[in-house]
Design an enzyme around this catalytic site. Structure first.
Site, short mmCIF file in Angstrom:
data_model
loop_
_atom_site.label_atom_id
_atom_site.label_comp_id
_atom_site.label_asym_id
_atom_site.label_seq_id
_atom_site.Cartn_x
_atom_site.Cartn_y
_atom_site.Cartn_z
N ASP A 283 63.34 100.54 14.79
CA ASP A 283 63.60 100.39 16.78
C ASP A 283 63.27 99.67 17.34
OD1 ASP A 283 64.57 101.47 18.62
OD2 ASP A 283 63.87 103.38 18.25
C1 BGC Z 1 65.72 103.27 20.88
C2 BGC Z 1 67.14 103.00 20.24
C3 BGC Z 1 67.87 102.31 20.70
C4 BGC Z 1 67.44 101.39 20.97
C5 BGC Z 1 67.96 99.83 21.25
C6 BGC Z 1 64.79 102.25 21.66
O1 BGC Z 1 64.49 102.06 22.75
O2 BGC Z 1 64.95 104.17 20.57
O3 BGC Z 1 67.18 104.49 20.33
O4 BGC Z 1 69.12 102.74 19.56
O5 BGC Z 1 65.88 100.96 22.02
O6 BGC Z 1 68.64 99.74 22.91
#
Ligand code: BGC
Length: 740
Positions: A283
């Site tokens: 993530d």
């Molecule tokens: C989120 C993800 C997301 C990623 C990219 C993160 O903060 O938890 O679900 O895909 O950001 O934007």
């Protein structure tokens, strides 16, 4: 710990190597390419950088992105929007020595340029075909604008509406969550990743992200393996079995190890046990955050721990880029581990058809034809109608009669294009959203609008205007709820009750004597006991996207008979959270009449609305519940029930099957959903619905994550809501295969 080790060893016996079948054209291509790559080029494939920084975290510092892409030091980018920029970066990537194309990813959570209902709202439809179709259109629009990877679906189960991200999932139930996960994977990926109408999906967030302690975003997760296996794990597994190409690790820790460096989750469960062949992306910034978890001493340690645990691609932070070379030279990470990760990423590039044509997703004519096209908007409208849940309909005030010509429309949410898009809708063309106010005007109704309350402060504002509007109209429609930015990531709340003054407004409007229809616009279960008391009808309209206004109009005026059901329990009190319908009996089963039972002294244990609840303009009767032994191998029993449309309107019903294992070797819930069937019946029509009972409906994971089906009595319960069921008992005599 000993148990966990045994479990890991046991999982290892399922051992499957990560290498793909030898000699396929893909394998030959990737192996050949891998042999030509330098260490730096290999490490580069594992790096993902963001184009337009800090949406949900830091932007990765001053990385010279363009230079790095040209040198083959970046494998993927996120947040590059539109064909022009995507093409520009792809051209840079093709200047690198080995001309390895980039993968472009984005959070397409519920629609790209055409907004679709929130994922939780879509889940309320219990219409798996429509959910799949919606995902297909999300993929179509995304791929038409240059993307080949979306960070969806989120399949995290949650029992806690304080956690604002529940809006992005399918609710509280593992069985239904699994079916939704599969539908979304099928819809996004189709059957061929190289098809330019599809994208790679990314199952997130692995694992357990929906259970942060106290509902606090990014908090630790702590649960037994039995709890995980039975309630949180199934949708991830279902998504993998449905062919998900990629997985995103979760921010949280699991079993005291951060998911981003969790060997048990990534190497053992995902790869060895489930034979997952795709790649895992972290993530946002979560490799570097291993240091904050105090699981890694510094960024270098973080890089080693994450890669060794099976984390292939690093999103935004640059621990791999900076330290992997050293780590390999020092022998702290084996080059074969790196090679496996690179191979997995290159394989997906191959499957996407990027080596054949790196610009295959960059076709301006296709983009112009697809984005916001009538066909996509029509799908969004159908999805939105099916997502609206009719919670109350006192005296059958709905559907509204065609004679109703004037409407008091109260509440800024009915006019707000921004909010109708919902949270996490970065790319939705908000200026093309049809609000309810627009829709009612377009239908030629006399709309007497008043704010009623201030959207920013939630204080009552202009009550007199609202009352005048009500007095001048046949009917009152009042929208209460959350603003769109009140749900989604980083929006945990300690109180999910709707603002007091919004609810008082409903009480004041009721005093006019006109029927009051309350629309609850929200991204999560909310509490609105006072408004509910004064409302004649309540519709949960969530956030419905581009066609929100038209969908709500169609439901209010009976052009579409509501058919959705709640995929998450709506609590009556915030103190009941975490709340869900799969409660266990406990040693002192909850009793409303008796003290010293599992209950509260200051509140009922009853929620405001149960999982599976949702009304229709017609009513459905259930009769002839029957169970008989199955005749085909693998089918233990057949449960059938006759469903009759007893009202005046054609309608759809979600027939729900729940199962109770009466006695088991571990404690089991009182009921668990194990089957759904959405059927359409004309007025007066009946249909017999039959559910086949297989191992999946009867079994459970024990504390060592072994799947078991135990002989004995089972209760099958069938009905239209988890709190309104008929039941029948069945005895399973014997069972021989107790391991999966
Ligand atoms: C989120 C993800 C997301 C990623 C990219 C993160 O903060 O938890 O679900 O895909 O950001 O934007």
């Amino acid at each position: 710990m000993k148990k966990l080790l045994t479990l890991i060893l046991c999982l290892c016996t399922f051992g499957v190597t990560t290498a793909s079948p030898q000699n396929s054209p893909k394998d030959k291509f990737v192996s050949k390419l891998l042999k030509q790559m330098t260490l730096d080029e290999k490490i580069g494939q594992l790096a993902q950088c963001t184009y337009r920084g800090n949406f949900t975290g830091p932007d990765g510092g001053n990385l010279p992105k363009e230079e790095y892409v040209k040198q083959g030091k970046i494998g993927s980018m996120l947040n590059v929007i539109g064909i022009k920029d995507i093409r520009r970066y792809q051209e840079l990537a093709l200047q690198s020595r080995l001309r390895i194309p980039l993968i472009f990813g984005l959070d397409v959570i519920h629609g790209y340029r055409t907004g679709f209902p929130l994922p939780l709202a879509e889940a309320a439809s219990f219409d798996l075909e429509m959910i799949e179709e919606a995902a297909r259109y999300n993929a179509l629009e995304s791929a038409a604008d240059g993307l080949n990877w979306v960070f969806a679906p989120m399949v995290d189960i949650s029992w806690d509406a304080r956690w604002g991200r529940v809006m992005e999932g399918a609710g509280e139930d593992p069985y239904y969550g699994s079916r939704v996960a599969e539908a979304r994977i099928r819809g996004l990926q189709g059957s061929n990743l190289a098809d330019t109408a599809t994208v790679m999906a990314c199952v997130k967030h692995f694992a357990g992200y929906g259970a942060p302690i106290a509902g606090k975003e990014y908090n630790s997760v702590d649960m037994s393996l039995g709890q995980f296996a039975n309630f949180y794990m199934p949708p991830y597994q279902a998504a993998i079995q449905a062919g998900a190409a990629t997985v995103m690790s979760a921010f949280n820790d699991f079993n005291n190890i951060p998911c981003t460096a969790n060997d048990f989750l990534l190497n053992q469960l995902l790869r060895k046990k489930w034979s997952f062949k795709g790649f895992v992306v972290s993530d946002y910034n979560s490799v570097e955050e291993l240091v904050n978890h105090r699981y890694a001493s510094d960024k270098k340690d973080a890089a080693a721990k994450a890669l060794n645990a099976g984390l292939d691609m690093e999103m935004v932070s640059t621990c791999y880029l900076t330290y992997l070379k050293e780590l390999i030279q020092e022998g702290k990470v084996k080059e074969s581990v790196l090679d496996n990760a690179v191979r997995r990423i290159l394989e997906k590039k191959y499957e996407l058809g990027l080596f054949e044509d790196p610009f295959r997703y960059c076709n301006p004519a296709r983009s112009a034809r697809v984005l916001n096209s009538p066909e996509v908007r029509n799908a969004s409208l159908r999805m939105a109608e099916r997502s609206i849940v009719l919670l109350e309909n006192k005296g059958s005030v709905l559907p509204l009669a065609p004679q109703i010509k004037s409407v008091a429309l109260i509440g800024g949410l009915t006019k707000s294009q921004w909010d109708m898009a919902g949270a996490w809708a970065a790319m939705t063309d908000r200026n093309k959203i049809v609000t309810l106010h627009d829709a009612l005007q377009q239908k030629g109704l006399a709309v007497n609008y008043a704010d009623g309350y201030d959207l920013k402060t939630n204080r009552m504002s202009g009550l007199q205007e609202a009352i005048q509007a009500a007095n001048a109209s046949d009917i009152i429609i009042v929208a209460i709820g959350e603003k769109a930015n009140q749900s989604g990531e980083k929006t945990s709340k300690v109180n999910i009750s709707l603002p007091e003054e919004q609810q008082k407004l409903v009480a004041e409007l009721k005093k006019t004597g006109k029927p009051v229809i309350v629309l609850v616009m929200c991204g999560r279960p909310v509490i609105f006991n006072e408004a509910r008391e004064h409302a004649d009808a309540v519709l949960c309209t969530w956030w419905l996207g581009s066609e929100a206004g038209n969908a709500i109009y169609n439901v209010l005026w009976g052009k579409y008979n509501p058919s959705a059901k709640l995929p998450m329990t709506f609590p009556a009190h915030v103190g009941q959270i975490p709340i869900h319908y799969q409660q266990k009996s406990t040693g002192r089963p909850t009793s409303l009449k008796q003290a010293y039972t599992a209950s509260y002294i200051d509140s009922s244990t009853e929620p405001a609305y149960y999982f599976g609840h949702g009304l229709s303009y017609t009513t459905f009767g259930y009769s002839n519940l029957n169970v008989k032994p199955g005749k085909t191998p693998g089918i233990h029993a057949l449960v059938s029930v006759k469903v009759t449309n007893q009202g005046l309107y054609a309608g759809e019903e979600v027939v729900q099957l729940y199962v109770q294992d009466k006695t088991a070797s571990v404690t089991r819930p009182i009921k668990e959903l194990k089957g759904i069937r959405k059927i359409k019946l004309e007025a007066g029509e009946s249909q017999t619905v039959t559910f086949s009972i297989t191992d999946e409906a009867l079994g459970f994971y024990d504390n060592d994550m072994n799947y078991k089906v135990e002989p004995g009595d089972f209760i099958f319960m069938v009905g239209g809501s988890s709190n309104n069921l008929q039941q029948i008992t069945f005895a399973l005599k014997e069972h021989n295969s107790n391991k999966k």
